[in-house]
Design an enzyme around this catalytic site. Structure first.
Site, PDB file in Angstrom:
ATOM      1  N   ASP A 255     -40.168 -78.180 -98.072  1.00  0.00           N
ATOM      2  CA  ASP A 255     -38.678 -78.829 -98.486  1.00  0.00           C
ATOM      3  C   ASP A 255     -37.977 -77.581 -99.001  1.00  0.00           C
ATOM      4  OD1 ASP A 255     -38.937 -82.278 -97.630  1.00  0.00           O
ATOM      5  OD2 ASP A 255     -40.035 -82.119 -99.019  1.00  0.00           O
TER       6      ASP A 255
ATOM      7  N   TYR B  69     -37.147 -89.307-100.302  1.00  0.00           N
ATOM      8  CA  TYR B  69     -37.990 -89.109-101.035  1.00  0.00           C
ATOM      9  C   TYR B  69     -37.324 -88.528-102.860  1.00  0.00           C
ATOM     10  CZ  TYR B  69     -42.326 -90.973 -99.948  1.00  0.00           C
ATOM     11  OH  TYR B  69     -43.676 -91.751 -99.260  1.00  0.00           O
TER      12      TYR B  69
END
Length: 787
Positions: free
Chosen positions: A400, A487
């Site tokens: 990420d 998320y």
């Protein structure tokens, strides 16, 4: 109440305490306190009116070596770079995928010894420099540059590094908004023209001119570990565009070749539909029209959004039955910390903080009782590794950091994400995905928090007397939320008043899901009739540059074993007795220091200074690991080289200025030749005895989804953490100087039930009328405490 003054006495004392402590407040939090304490009740006597207080800027204050770039510095760098005609840079408004442009600007951290020399007053302040990533598709590269000096740059040079690549293949670049825009302009129209009727019939929705029945697309990157060199491909997949889309996936997935820098040449290759792979989009359409394949039929969800299983609205019988407020913490005299620029001081703690666009929150020069224990503490990377049968979710390997963590710190909701009394901070970042300079409002929260668990306590009663002693665990918390697609990650850096530091991460947000077929059963959990949520592995990596009483440190484990011997103290000395013991194991090299947890060989992990106390102890900090995990991917295969840091729960290496991070913004794509190869940090196997050491800590958990994760995943059970705790560092518990402690002694040692005296060393505690009443009651009857 004491003196018979009742509630008004508490109120008067409260206001007086605020005035006494007011000088220690930051301007923001003082204004916030004044707005609350001077509020007036409304006509219903329920609300206190408060004026809005704007968050404090983290950059306000003097510049130091740890400061992120100011707006003036960023603007000067941008102007300087655009003046370099050889770069041929394009302004963001006109940029496309094939344009040269600035992707990211952030402060470059000076060499550690230069900074320490400046902090010690023996060297001038280091030169301010900017680290810049420039996309240059014309040259098929992304380049990392150094621009200096600031705020008036005059030089630009390609970054030189022995531990990471600074000329990166253009195919390894992170996603940008320009690629998503190009998908809309050049790929979706082709799909719609060829397969629009298939999409409408299969899913009762459209890609174009869809009104209120729209599809949303997402991209799953295909790591270069699975591709031929120089290729760049993604799996394009679709979902219903409703709250929240990742829980409404469809079974149309298309492999798109994005290698060409001209999006007009991007090509749809293979297609997955109705649990079958097709050689091309044309192949799918022909077979669909001829009726020789299975056809998917789903309906666009028509329920009101409040009734959708994927939407978060209160439903069911409300609890509590009565509309009663929850308990709340208060900060009666304003904050007990100060923030000046980026220097934060709390009790015996002080440190500098910075928000890096690449890694988010970084803490520097962390001192306890005026001794540095950490030079740097920061999060490095988040990886999420999914499993599935169908192609797009099975290739969903995320690193990420490509999304730039510092730019993913989004606004917090006071009273939910951060206490009402907390200090909110704004941060400035500069990146192409934000079209240049952007202020991230309310993106960092600082607050003191009572855990309502004693840091220490004891109550005793016996013939020798009775007493009670305790200290509540008040902590300072720095909190950031990283919002990355579906998320939300909650990161807390927690400072305890006994010299311990806690780093904690919790996961929440939405599951990533795919269309359900029976083949998905062993990879995930079915959460609706047509949806399955895949198992995935969360991994988090942290950097802790420890300086235990200086930069000359060593790492050793205190291994716990068992010994069996004849029990000479027993009635029968011939009987065997087995017990635990420990022995010290000094790690000499970086490879010796690689740590993998093993239940059969428990051990303490200690970083120490090679000096001795009067009792013969070496002052140390112990690392306690509460998030044990490792990737099960085979080493060196597929995506694994991009996350080689995940092979161990901890690695310990010698500090090198060049080893600034364990990952890079390119890790999503670069597995065939990682920009940062973390295993190189320890493969040279350097000596680590009495050296400047860095601990690299891996946390993580395997998440097999469950129906209770719908619609939102709860943080409960998702938290991982590690602690850095003093270990023989102090001659006694350093929290003994805390005013928050309580000591209770009987008035008469021989009659402990007949009353006790309470010593509260914090003069602010009498503000709490409940405490005053308890203290008064104990003077007459202490049976409840000592019986």
């Amino acid at each position: 109440m004491r003196n018979g003054k009742g509630d008004k006495a508490c109120e008067t004392t409260l206001r007086g305490g605020r005035e006494k402590e007011g000088a220690a407040l930051t301007r923001t939090t003082l204004a916030l306190w004044e707005s609350r304490s001077s509020g007036v009740e409304d006509s219903d006597d329920k609300c206190i009116h408060k004026t809005h207080v704007h968050p404090q800027e983290l950059l306000r204050g003097d510049i130091n070596p740890f400061s992120e770039l100011t707006q003036r510095e960023i603007e000067s760098v941008v102007e300087f770079l655009h003046a370099q005609t050889w770069l041929n840079l394009t302004q963001y408004k006109a940029a496309t995928v094939d344009s040269n442009y600035i992707h990211l600007i952030e402060a470059f951290l000076p060499p550690k010894q230069e900074v320490l020399g400046y902090l010690d007053g023996v060297r001038p302040p280091p030169t301010r420099k900017a680290r810049v990533f420039v996309f240059r598709p014309s040259e098929q590269v992304v380049e990392e540059y150094l621009v200096e000096p600031l705020p008036h740059p005059q030089n630009i040079s390609l970054m030189k590094s022995n531990t990471r690549k600074t000329k990166i293949p253009f195919s390894h670049r992170p996603f940008t908004k320009y690629e998503f825009k190009a998908m809309y302009q050049h790929v979706l129209p082709v799909i719609n023209k060829k397969a629009g009727h298939l999409i409408q019939e299969s899913y009762n929705a459209s890609l174009m001119k869809c009104n209120d029945r729209c599809l949303r697309f997402s991209l799953t990157p295909v790591s270069s570990g699975f591709l031929e060199p120089g290729c760049r491909k993604v799996w394009l997949w679709f979902a219903y565009d409703i709250e929240f889309y990742t829980l409404h996936p469809l079974d149309l997935q298309l492999l798109v070749d994005m290698t060409d820098i001209n999006p007009e040449n991007w090509e749809v290759q293979r297609v997955f539909y109705a649990n079958r792979l097709f050689d091309s989009l044309d192949d799918l359409v022909i077979k669909y029209r001829s009726g020789v394949i299975n056809k998917t039929r789903t309906q666009f969800p028509d329920l009101p959004v409040e009734e959708q299983f994927s939407a978060v609205y209160m439903r069911g019988q409300p609890v509590p039955a009565a509309d009663l407020p929850p308990p709340q913490q208060i900060q009666p005299s304003g904050p007990r910390y100060t923030l000046e620029g980026n220097l934060l001081q709390y009790m015996d703690w002080r440190f500098n903080l910075r928000i890096s666009p690449t890694v988010g929150t970084q803490l520097f020069d962390v001192r306890y009782k005026n001794e540095r224990v950490l030079y740097e503490l920061s999060m490095q990377e988040i990886a999420v590794l999914y499993s599935a049968n169908s192609p797009a979710p099975s290739m969903l390997y995320f690193a990420d950091g490509a999304g730039l963590f510092g730019t993913r710190m989004r606004g917090m909701m006071p009273g939910v994400d951060c206490p009402d009394y907390g200090t909110m901070l704004d941060v400035l970042v500069y990146t192409s995905n934000e079209k240049g300079l952007k202020r991230l409002e309310n993106s960092l929260c600082i607050f003191e928090h009572s855990t309502e668990t004693p840091l220490r306590r004891h109550r005793t009663y016996g013939q020798s007397g009775a007493f009670f002693t305790a200290l509540s665990d008040q902590v300072l918390i720095l909190r950031m939320y990283l919002c990355i697609i579906n998320y939300d990650y909650v990161f807390d850096f927690i400072f305890h008043n006994n010299g311990a530091i806690e780093v904690k991460v919790s996961s929440t947000g939405y599951l990533a899901a795919s269309f359900y077929y029976p083949e998905e059963e062993k990879y995930g959990t079915r959460i609706s009739e047509t949806v399955v949520a895949g198992m995935h592995h969360h991994l988090f990596h942290f950097k802790a540059d420890l300086d235990i009483k200086g930069t000359s440190n060593r790492f050793e484990t205190w291994n716990i074993g068992t010994e069996t011997k004849m029990n000479k103290w027993a009635d029968n000395p011939a009987r065997e007795h087995t017990q635990n013991y420990f022995y010290k194991d000094l790690k000499s090299t970086e490879k010796e220091a690689l740590y993998s947890f093993n239940f059969e060989h428990p051990k303490n992990l200690l970083f120490s200074k090679n000096t001795r106390s009067s009792l013969g102890h070496t002052p140390a900090y112990r690392l306690i690991h509460n998030g044990l995990t490792k990737t099960l991917l085979p080493e060196g295969v597929g995506f694994e080289p991009s996350v080689s840091w995940a092979r161990y729960q901890m690695a310990v290496t010698r500090q090198h200025d060049d080893e600034i991070a364990s990952s890079s913004i390119f890790a999503m794509w670069d597995a065939n030749d990682p920009v940062v190869c973390f295993e190189d940090f320890y493969n040279d196997d350097e000596d680590i005895v009495d050296q400047d050491l860095v601990a690299w800590v891996t946390l993580g958990t395997y998440h097999i989804p469950q129906t209770e994760n719908v619609p939102n995943t709860a943080t409960v059970g998702t938290t991982q953490s590690f602690f850095l705790v003093p270990f023989n560092y102090h001659h006694e518990d350093p929290s003994l100087n805390s005013r928050d402690s309580v000591k209770i002694m009987p008035l008469d040692k021989s009659h402990p039930f007949s009353g006790a005296h309470v010593d509260r060393y914090n003069i602010s505690l009498p503000f709490n009328c409940t405490h005053e009443q308890i203290d008064q009651d104990l003077l007459d009857d202490s049976r409840f405490l000592f019986s």
